[in-house]
Design an enzyme around this catalytic site. Structure first.
Site, PDB file in Angstrom:
ATOM      1  N   HIS A  30       0.829  -1.213   0.000  1.00  0.00           N
ATOM      2  CA  HIS A  30       0.000   0.000   0.000  1.00  0.00           C
ATOM      3  C   HIS A  30       0.858   1.255   0.000  1.00  0.00           C
ATOM      4  CE1 HIS A  30      -2.328  -3.310   1.662  1.00  0.00           C
ATOM      5  NE2 HIS A  30      -3.416  -2.696   1.267  1.00  0.00           N
ATOM      6  N   HIS A  70      -2.371  -0.970   7.083  1.00  0.00           N
ATOM      7  CA  HIS A  70      -2.015  -1.272   5.693  1.00  0.00           C
ATOM      8  C   HIS A  70      -0.876  -0.369   5.217  1.00  0.00           C
ATOM      9  CE1 HIS A  70      -5.196   1.805   5.584  1.00  0.00           C
ATOM     10  NE2 HIS A  70      -4.651   2.244   4.473  1.00  0.00           N
ATOM     11  N   GLY A 158     -10.904   4.530   7.319  1.00  0.00           N
ATOM     12  CA  GLY A 158     -11.449   3.222   7.690  1.00  0.00           C
ATOM     13  C   GLY A 158     -11.493   3.028   9.193  1.00  0.00           C
ATOM     14  N   ASN A 187      -7.982  11.755   3.872  1.00  0.00           N
ATOM     15  CA  ASN A 187      -7.712  11.865   2.434  1.00  0.00           C
ATOM     16  C   ASN A 187      -8.952  11.619   1.580  1.00  0.00           C
ATOM     17  OD1 ASN A 187      -8.048   9.088   2.490  1.00  0.00           O
ATOM     18  ND2 ASN A 187      -5.859   8.637   2.342  1.00  0.00           N
ATOM     19  N   HIS A 261      -4.202   3.359  -3.449  1.00  0.00           N
ATOM     20  CA  HIS A 261      -4.348   2.837  -2.090  1.00  0.00           C
ATOM     21  C   HIS A 261      -3.522   1.568  -1.876  1.00  0.00           C
ATOM     22  CE1 HIS A 261      -6.305   0.968   1.452  1.00  0.00           C
ATOM     23  NE2 HIS A 261      -6.169  -0.125   0.732  1.00  0.00           N
ATOM     24  N   GLU A 406     -18.099  -4.279  24.343  1.00  0.00           N
ATOM     25  CA  GLU A 406     -17.295  -5.498  24.474  1.00  0.00           C
ATOM     26  C   GLU A 406     -16.042  -5.444  23.596  1.00  0.00           C
ATOM     27  OE1 GLU A 406     -20.560  -5.503  23.721  1.00  0.00           O
ATOM     28  OE2 GLU A 406     -21.495  -6.289  25.556  1.00  0.00           O
ATOM     29  N   PHE A 432     -21.096 -13.136  24.191  1.00  0.00           N
ATOM     30  CA  PHE A 432     -20.671 -11.917  23.506  1.00  0.00           C
ATOM     31  C   PHE A 432     -19.176 -11.916  23.179  1.00  0.00           C
ATOM     32  CE2 PHE A 432     -24.506 -10.422  25.966  1.00  0.00           C
ATOM     33  CZ  PHE A 432     -25.372 -10.644  24.901  1.00  0.00           C
ATOM     34  N   ASP A 464     -32.592 -17.008  30.348  1.00  0.00           N
ATOM     35  CA  ASP A 464     -32.347 -15.983  29.319  1.00  0.00           C
ATOM     36  C   ASP A 464     -32.447 -16.559  27.906  1.00  0.00           C
ATOM     37  OD1 ASP A 464     -32.213 -13.600  30.667  1.00  0.00           O
ATOM     38  OD2 ASP A 464     -30.035 -13.670  30.963  1.00  0.00           O
ATOM     39  N   HIS A 468     -28.711 -16.040  24.670  1.00  0.00           N
ATOM     40  CA  HIS A 468     -27.663 -15.847  25.668  1.00  0.00           C
ATOM     41  C   HIS A 468     -26.886 -17.129  25.984  1.00  0.00           C
ATOM     42  CE1 HIS A 468     -29.405 -11.954  26.113  1.00  0.00           C
ATOM     43  NE2 HIS A 468     -28.710 -11.661  27.199  1.00  0.00           N
ATOM     44  N   ARG A 515     -22.800 -19.736  35.528  1.00  0.00           N
ATOM     45  CA  ARG A 515     -23.724 -18.942  36.346  1.00  0.00           C
ATOM     46  C   ARG A 515     -24.175 -19.775  37.546  1.00  0.00           C
ATOM     47  NH1 ARG A 515     -29.959 -18.247  35.921  1.00  0.00           N
ATOM     48  NH2 ARG A 515     -30.261 -16.468  37.301  1.00  0.00           N
TER      49      ARG A 515
END
Ligand code: TPP
Ligand code: MG
Length: 662
Positions: A30, A70, A158, A187, A261, A406, A432, A464, A468, A515
């Site tokens: 690049h 990059h 980006g 740019n 690029h 997260e 998650f 849940d 979950h 849990r």
């Protein structure tokens, strides 16, 4: 010394020449970004950045993060020109080739001067937030004499467009990380073309709304760049500098367009650029006086470093600071003694609670531990009693309220770990982990000691429901190289797994925790989890079956074993809290625990997908048996779900008997 503006232009052109020539030689890479940001980077390195090329790991150096990874030739050029031992000109010549440390994207594990691995857009900036947090925490702990540096970032369109940017700048604004300075390569071009194709956002307004200062400059006017960077440096807020640049600046026929690029300019355009820039040197040659200007910058850094070292040596906190920066754990008997005491207990607790209890042992003994959670503190049980909140009013705090971020949290953990001096951990629900998965992958790639406390690890979380309930997560995390995925079975294994995670300087860890309550299964043994798997219960009758289980299913395996033994079928139960550590044991140990004996039936039990378990059960009587969950769960109390999906003695024993009889 300060370099006059007329000296800066040739210095910047050296970056341009090296970048276009390296990309041309590799016929890949690049050129656009390094050529476009060469002027800004030259001002940053010559007038603002605190660094010592002879000591890339100087603890109080400014951190420089090339979030737009990059544009790797930019950082390779800068490191080489300023006199870092690595990369050499040969490395640059071999850009992107096997064996060169100048990989396609900057890799922290290949070059000391590269602070972090970037390329996945957005994450460099988000890691820089973690670095800036670590800096403030250590400043509060050790004082300005020892810790007083900035974190500078170069980010592209980006990096600012990625969703993680929202999380990262929101956190930085809330925490008032005034030493974080982001230089935006504005740019107006991305791969597909003009940014107007895909975005119409008012970025300065978004940053200001998040508590940042914003300045602007012409990214090709040295005086204007210096003015804007000086304003940024003086601001006490996290700061964005919008640097208006032309991508590929210096390539006369291609600059400003998206073609520049990510592909080599081509011989004709490289020649045209030489003409345009007045650059007469051969490829990979830098005129001596230009190189001398670049090398002179290092002298300033060396002097600052020497003064700093004097202050460190004079400080009564110097030794402790050095220990923490080296990432070494303190000598402490308290932790070992406590584990011995726990072994004698009989504690029925959820492993998330066991983790909290253990944190209350660890955190007072290890002041470098910085905890946190993505708004699930009470569920992840991540806060130790001794930890005060980390806030703008109390950077000495050791507990971070990350909010519902997260991915941003995971990247910040990486940044903190890379900064050094702290051991970061953060919690969310295991489900998650997908939200932060690429940052977990980067923890592994970058060899950071980031620790993920991921609770509610199966259908055992109950009501849940399937949104979950992790099913594929534990196994899919195991697929990431250099990541320890721990699924402890009880209070003892939880403590042991934490200990291994803390001792693993170059490997991140996931602790998958329940849990629901689990009984204590172990009364003896010293750090057995460190071997990844071990025989928890030995067969009494003639051994016909070995059950391998993890986490909450180990208790079930023990009950299944009792039933089988009562029928005269000798059964081992192997607890496997960490597949990766077991795989790292010598063959003799592995065969002792799971012998290659076709007469024995091997059974896996884990409340998740069965794919992958064949590795440990296929060498087995009748091909072995895998008990798991190859579908989504459901919403109901945990007990009902385990029954519904066959995780009971009544469901499993007949399956084993059937396998034994065929
Ligand atoms: C998360 C992520 N998505 C996609 C890519 C692929 N990619 C690399 S550079 C780039 C365009 C980035 O545009 P910008 O930041 O403006 O860089 P410039 O073209 O100005 O150098 C894309 C999409 C990536 N590296 N990371
Ligand atoms: Mg761009």
């Amino acid at each position: 010394m300060t370099l006059a503006a007329d000296r800066l232009a040739p210095m910047a052109n050296a970056i341009r020449a090296l970048s276009m020539d390296a990309v041309q030689a590799a016929n890949s890479g690049h050129p656009g970004m390094p050529m476009g940001m060469a002027d800004v980077a030259t001002v940053l390195f010559s007038k603002f950045l605190k660094f010592d090329p002879a000591q890339p790991k100087w603890a109080d150096r400014d951190r420089f993060v090339l979030s737009a990874g990059h544009g790797s030739m930019l950082i390779y050029s800068l490191l080489h020109l300023t006199g870092y031992a690595s990369p050499t000109m040969d490395d640059i010549r071999n850009f992107r080739q096997l064996g060169s440390v100048c990989a396609g994207h900057p890799e922290n594990f290949l070059i000391e001067g590269v602070e972090c691995t970037t390329g996945p857009l957005g994450q460099g900036l988000a890691m820089a937030v973690g670095m800036a947090m670590a800096e403030r925490q250590l400043n509060a702990t050790f004082g300005t004499d020892i810790v007083d540096h900035k974190t500078w970032v170069i980010a592209g369109d980006g990096c600012l467009m990625e969703g993680i940017n929202h999380e990262a700048i929101g956190l930085a604004g809330t925490l008032k990380l005034g030493r974080l300075k982001v230089l935006w390569d504005n740019n107006k071009i991305t791969i597909d073309g003009d940014t107007s194709l895909s975005t119409s956002e008012d970025i300065p307004a978004r940053y200001r709304a998040s508590g940042w200062d914003v300045f602007e400059c012409d990214g090709h006017d040295f005086a204007d760049i210096e003015r804007a960077l000086a304003e940024a440096a003086a601001s006490d807020k996290p700061t964005l500098v919008s640097c208006k640049t032309v991508i590929g600046k210096g390539a006369p026929n291609k600059q400003g367009g998206h073609d520049v690029h990510g592909s080599a300019l081509g011989d004709a355009e490289v020649a045209a650029a030489r003409e345009y820039l007045g650059w007469t040197s051969a490829p990979f040659e830098v005129p001596a006086e230009i190189l001398a200007d670049w090398r002179s910058l290092g002298e300033k850094g060396a002097a600052a470093h020497a003064e700093w070292f004097g202050r460190l040596a004079a400080s009564d906190k110097g030794e402790e600071f050095s220990r923490r920066m080296a990432g070494e754990l303190p000598e402490t008997d308290a932790i070992r003694a406590k584990l011995a005491e726990w072994l004698e207990g009989d504690s029925t607790v959820a492993t998330r609670k066991a983790s909290e209890n253990w944190l209350n042992v660890l955190a007072p003994a290890l002041p470098e531990m910085i905890g946190g959670s993505a708004d699930l503190t009470g569920s992840n049980n991540t806060k130790a009693k001794c930890q005060e909140p980390f806030t703008p009013d109390n950077y000495g705090g050791r507990y971070v309220y990350y909010g519902i971020r997260e991915f941003g949290m995971a990247a910040a953990l990486n940044g903190m770990a890379l900064h050094g001096g702290v051991i970061p951990y953060g919690g969310t629900f295991l489900i998650f982990s997908d939200y932060c998965r690429n940052a977990i992958r980067l923890s592994a790639l970058q060899q950071t000691r980031a620790i993920y406390v991921l609770t509610h690890d199966s259908i055992g979380l109950g009501e849940d429901g399937p949104t979950h309930q992790p099913v594929e997560h534990v196994m899919s995390l195991r697929m990431i190289p250099n990541l320890y995925v721990f699924r402890p079975a009880d209070v003892i294994e939880t403590a042991e797994c934490w200990n291994v995670a803390l001792e693993s300087q170059d490997t991140p860890s996931v602790l998958a925790l329940t849990r629901q309550n689990l009984p204590q299964l172990r009364k003896t043994g010293d750090m057995l989890s460190a071997r990844g798997a071990y025989t928890l219960r030995h067969a009494e009758a003639d051994r016909k079956v070995i059950i391998v289980a993890t986490g909450s299913e180990v208790e079930l395996a023990v009950k299944v074993r009792a039933e089988l033994e009562s029928q005269g079928i000798g059964t081992d139960v192997v607890s496997m809290p960490c597949m990766e550590l077991f795989a790292a044991q010598d063959e003799a140990y592995q065969h002792e625990i799971l012998p290659n004996d076709g007469s024995i039936l091997k059974v896996s039990i884990e409340a998740g997908v069965t794919m992958g378990w064949e590795r440990y059960t296929a060498q087995s009587r009748n091909g072995g048996l895998n008990i798991g969950l190859d579908r989504f769960g459901a919403s109901a109390p945990a007990k009902d779900l385990f029954a519904r999906f066959g995780f009971t003695v009544e469901a499993i024993v007949p399956k084993i008997l059937n396998k034994l009889s065929v």
